[in-house]
Design a protein around this motif. Structure first.
Motif, PDB file in Angstrom:
ATOM      1  N   ARG A   1       2.102   6.648  -6.894  1.00  0.00           N
ATOM      2  CA  ARG A   1       1.033   7.576  -7.300  1.00  0.00           C
ATOM      3  C   ARG A   1       1.471   9.035  -7.110  1.00  0.00           C
ATOM      4  O   ARG A   1       1.250   9.884  -7.989  1.00  0.00           O
ATOM      5  CB  ARG A   1      -0.228   7.289  -6.485  1.00  0.00           C
ATOM      6  CG  ARG A   1      -1.443   8.097  -6.919  1.00  0.00           C
ATOM      7  CD  ARG A   1      -2.709   7.582  -6.260  1.00  0.00           C
ATOM      8  NE  ARG A   1      -2.650   7.636  -4.801  1.00  0.00           N
ATOM      9  CZ  ARG A   1      -2.556   6.565  -4.014  1.00  0.00           C
ATOM     10  NH1 ARG A   1      -2.496   5.353  -4.536  1.00  0.00           N
ATOM     11  NH2 ARG A   1      -2.506   6.706  -2.689  1.00  0.00           N
ATOM     12  N   LYS A   2       2.118   9.345  -5.990  1.00  0.00           N
ATOM     13  CA  LYS A   2       2.583  10.713  -5.745  1.00  0.00           C
ATOM     14  C   LYS A   2       3.687  11.108  -6.718  1.00  0.00           C
ATOM     15  O   LYS A   2       3.771  12.264  -7.149  1.00  0.00           O
ATOM     16  CB  LYS A   2       3.094  10.835  -4.302  1.00  0.00           C
ATOM     17  CG  LYS A   2       1.998  10.769  -3.243  1.00  0.00           C
ATOM     18  CD  LYS A   2       2.603  10.888  -1.854  1.00  0.00           C
ATOM     19  CE  LYS A   2       1.530  10.830  -0.770  1.00  0.00           C
ATOM     20  NZ  LYS A   2       2.131  10.921   0.604  1.00  0.00           N
TER      21      LYS A   2
ATOM     22  N   LYS B   1       0.834  -1.202   0.000  1.00  0.00           N
ATOM     23  CA  LYS B   1       0.000   0.000   0.000  1.00  0.00           C
ATOM     24  C   LYS B   1       0.867   1.249   0.000  1.00  0.00           C
ATOM     25  O   LYS B   1       0.589   2.227  -0.719  1.00  0.00           O
ATOM     26  CB  LYS B   1      -0.933  -0.011   1.212  1.00  0.00           C
ATOM     27  CG  LYS B   1      -1.932   1.128   1.227  1.00  0.00           C
ATOM     28  CD  LYS B   1      -2.883   1.001   2.419  1.00  0.00           C
ATOM     29  CE  LYS B   1      -3.903   2.141   2.430  1.00  0.00           C
ATOM     30  NZ  LYS B   1      -4.840   2.007   3.590  1.00  0.00           N
ATOM     31  N   MET B   2       1.934   1.222   0.790  1.00  0.00           N
ATOM     32  CA  MET B   2       2.860   2.349   0.831  1.00  0.00           C
ATOM     33  C   MET B   2       3.537   2.537  -0.527  1.00  0.00           C
ATOM     34  O   MET B   2       3.669   3.669  -1.015  1.00  0.00           O
ATOM     35  CB  MET B   2       3.924   2.133   1.912  1.00  0.00           C
ATOM     36  CG  MET B   2       4.946   3.259   2.011  1.00  0.00           C
ATOM     37  SD  MET B   2       6.294   2.890   3.172  1.00  0.00           S
ATOM     38  CE  MET B   2       5.405   2.905   4.725  1.00  0.00           C
TER      39      MET B   2
ATOM     40  N   GLU C   1       8.738   7.672   1.271  1.00  0.00           N
ATOM     41  CA  GLU C   1       8.245   7.397   2.619  1.00  0.00           C
ATOM     42  C   GLU C   1       9.250   6.478   3.307  1.00  0.00           C
ATOM     43  O   GLU C   1      10.044   5.791   2.648  1.00  0.00           O
ATOM     44  CB  GLU C   1       6.855   6.734   2.587  1.00  0.00           C
ATOM     45  CG  GLU C   1       5.747   7.651   2.087  1.00  0.00           C
ATOM     46  CD  GLU C   1       4.356   7.106   2.384  1.00  0.00           C
ATOM     47  OE1 GLU C   1       4.224   6.308   3.352  1.00  0.00           O
ATOM     48  OE2 GLU C   1       3.422   7.482   1.669  1.00  0.00           O
TER      49      GLU C   1
ATOM     50  N   ARG D   1       2.418   1.669  -3.490  1.00  0.00           N
ATOM     51  CA  ARG D   1       1.456   2.220  -4.451  1.00  0.00           C
ATOM     52  C   ARG D   1       1.253   3.721  -4.218  1.00  0.00           C
ATOM     53  O   ARG D   1       1.130   4.497  -5.171  1.00  0.00           O
ATOM     54  CB  ARG D   1       0.122   1.468  -4.352  1.00  0.00           C
ATOM     55  CG  ARG D   1       0.169   0.048  -4.892  1.00  0.00           C
ATOM     56  CD  ARG D   1      -1.222  -0.546  -5.020  1.00  0.00           C
ATOM     57  NE  ARG D   1      -1.837  -0.808  -3.729  1.00  0.00           N
ATOM     58  CZ  ARG D   1      -1.757  -1.956  -3.081  1.00  0.00           C
ATOM     59  NH1 ARG D   1      -1.061  -2.971  -3.611  1.00  0.00           N
ATOM     60  NH2 ARG D   1      -2.358  -2.130  -1.916  1.00  0.00           N
ATOM     61  N   ARG D   2       1.245   4.123  -2.949  1.00  0.00           N
ATOM     62  CA  ARG D   2       1.057   5.537  -2.627  1.00  0.00           C
ATOM     63  C   ARG D   2       2.247   6.376  -3.110  1.00  0.00           C
ATOM     64  O   ARG D   2       2.073   7.461  -3.689  1.00  0.00           O
ATOM     65  CB  ARG D   2       0.868   5.687  -1.120  1.00  0.00           C
ATOM     66  CG  ARG D   2       0.523   7.091  -0.668  1.00  0.00           C
ATOM     67  CD  ARG D   2       0.027   7.087   0.771  1.00  0.00           C
ATOM     68  NE  ARG D   2       1.003   6.560   1.710  1.00  0.00           N
ATOM     69  CZ  ARG D   2       0.776   5.478   2.483  1.00  0.00           C
ATOM     70  NH1 ARG D   2      -0.362   4.806   2.384  1.00  0.00           N
ATOM     71  NH2 ARG D   2       1.698   5.067   3.322  1.00  0.00           N
ATOM     72  N   VAL D   3       3.462   5.865  -2.897  1.00  0.00           N
ATOM     73  CA  VAL D   3       4.658   6.580  -3.347  1.00  0.00           C
ATOM     74  C   VAL D   3       4.675   6.700  -4.870  1.00  0.00           C
ATOM     75  O   VAL D   3       4.992   7.763  -5.421  1.00  0.00           O
ATOM     76  CB  VAL D   3       5.928   5.861  -2.834  1.00  0.00           C
ATOM     77  CG1 VAL D   3       7.179   6.421  -3.507  1.00  0.00           C
ATOM     78  CG2 VAL D   3       6.045   5.999  -1.322  1.00  0.00           C
TER      79      VAL D   3
END
Length: 475
Positions: free
Chosen positions: A281-282, A274-275, A291, A277-279
């Motif tokens: 995406r940003k 999840k982390m 992160e 994917r978030r990185v």
């Protein structure tokens, strides 16, 4: 371990002007999409994917040989050659991904078949035709689905592994195949009919010898090959691999004449997908994002629509983040920072972690990695890892003589056997740290691994003391 303190060193995808390489990359993309979306129609679809990937690797290797010849003639470096080598490596990692899927993500089996020197990309010829023909034949005889090792970098022992699915269980049989041409014939259509004698070696014996006839276009005719008398060249390595595959946990097994402790780890640590994917995406929005995972790992991503360049990774934001990351280490161990890049570069040792094609991230992100539009950087602080292991009760030190530092961590624990203290050292945590890096598992996974090894020390020491007593009695 594919770690490099310079993230530029591993980012070398094809340039837009490298048209040949880009055409080959498009073929890799189409095959990767079939694997990612599970676009297969039964065993025939899986076999077709495998043959298509093998043919593509032959094509890439042919282009590399031609470009090397041009380099010798022109006597200067070639960016096209670099691009072709990138394509070859991405195709090999796609083959590794296929193997991971077919073998059910069985790390024990994958590790067992990787203990060998790198195997070069095969060439189309008598050996490869005979291997494919006998694989198809034996699959039809009920041996199981044939996984061809030549499409991978990881599978380095044997030539083909037959995988049989029986309900929810899976059984495997790895064999070595040697082919000898018996000469050509022709049919009414003018195509060549090549006859091969194929010897199959399993463990220390030759299990079978078959005569196979393969139809190939006449322009592919080659001179008959000389008999290969090295039928069992890899038999010892195969025996070692099978010993590893079949070894039970918490057992002492004999590997190459040496008592070896086998252990198993049931990890409760989960990957930080999840982390990640978030990185990612940003990074698509801002060009860069990061992160932290504990005080030991940092995930960062660069995105550039027209391809990552050396200038891209000089972004001052990563320097500031690395400084902040170093401050998270609250242990008494000094900061020793390293950087790992995804996609990885070629390494001599097999890469025993999940290939990026199998990451649970958007398909678009996987292809961005393939084409060099996206680069994932993992910062590693060996000091932070050492501190976490010390918190788990280990005696830890970092050797100044070993590089990179993450492989220099040494655990030195004391165990008691029959009231006597023994000091046991564990060197080189490369495998679990690689898994933590490239599967984003964090420092707790490494700690679980080392705790498991410590829990098995008593068994090894009992074996050592028993063996020593036996030697004394023998004298």
């Amino acid at each position: 371990m594919p770690l490099d303190n310079d993230p530029e060193a591993q980012l070398d995808p094809p340039k837009p002007e490298d048209q040949v390489a880009h055409k080959l990359m498009r073929k890799i993309e189409r095959l990767a999409k079939r694997l990612i979306t599970v676009d297969f129609e039964g065993a025939d679809g899986l076999w077709g994917f495998q043959r298509d990937l093998l043919a593509l690797q032959w094509e890439i290797q042919k282009q590399i040989r031609a470009e090397k010849q041009e380099v010798r003639i022109r006597k200067k470096d070639s960016e096209a050659l670099t691009s072709l080598k990138w394509a070859r490596w991405q195709s090999r990692r796609l083959g590794d991904s296929f193997a991971w899927v077919i073998l059910g993500m069985d790390r024990k089996l994958l590790y067992a078949l990787s203990e060998n020197a790198p195997v070069p990309v095969s060439q189309e010829g008598h050996g490869s035709r005979g291997l494919l023909a006998v694989s198809e034949y034996l699959a039809g005889q009920g041996w199981g689905f044939p996984l061809i090792h030549d499409i991978t970098d990881t599978l380095r022992i044997g030539d083909v592994t037959f995988v049989r699915f029986e309900g929810e269980s899976r059984s495997v049989c790895t064999v070595e195949v040697k082919t000898r041409s018996l000469g050509p014939d022709s049919d009414e259509e003018g195509s060549a009919l090549w006859k091969y004698q194929v010897a199959i070696s399993f463990m220390e014996s030759r299990d079978a010898e078959l005569n196979i006839t393969v139809k190939v276009p006449s322009e592919s005719e080659q001179r008959p090959g000389r008999p290969d008398r090295r039928i069992s060249r890899q038999s010892k390595r195969m025996a070692k691999a099978i010993t590893w595959q079949q070894a039970e946990g918490r057992k002492i097994v004999d590997i190459d004449g040496r008592p070896t402790l086998t252990a198993s780890l049931e990890s409760s640590s989960s990957s930080k997908w999840k982390m990640l994917r978030r990185v990612i995406r940003k990074s698509r929005t801002d060009g860069y994002a990061s992160e932290f995972i504990d005080g030991a790992f940092m995930i960062a991503a660069f995105y550039e629509n027209y391809g990552i360049t050396a200038e891209t990774v000089r972004d001052d934001r990563i320097r500031k983040d690395m400084e902040a990351f170093a401050k998270l280490n609250q242990s008494n161990f000094s900061n020793t920072l390293e950087i790992a890049s995804i996609p990885t570069d070629v390494t001599r040792g097999a890469q025993l972690f999940r290939p990026y094609y199998l990451y649970p991230i958007p398909q678009r992100a996987i292809f961005d990695l393939l084409y060099g539009r996206l680069a994932i950087i993992v910062g590693v602080n060996a000091g932070g890892i050492a501190g976490a292991l010390k918190d788990h009760g280990h005696n830890v030190q970092i050797s100044e003589e070993t590089t990179p530092p993450s492989r220099a961590i040494i655990l030195s624990d004391v165990v008691a056997i029959e009231g006597q203290p023994y000091r046991v050292e564990l060197h080189d945590l490369g495998v679990p740290i690689q898994e933590a890096i490239y599967e984003f598992k964090g420092v707790e996974f490494v700690a679980e691994f080392t705790d498991s090894i410590r829990d098995h020390h008593d068994l090894m020491m009992e074996h050592i003391t028993t063996a020593s007593q036996s030697e004394l009695e023998g004298q």
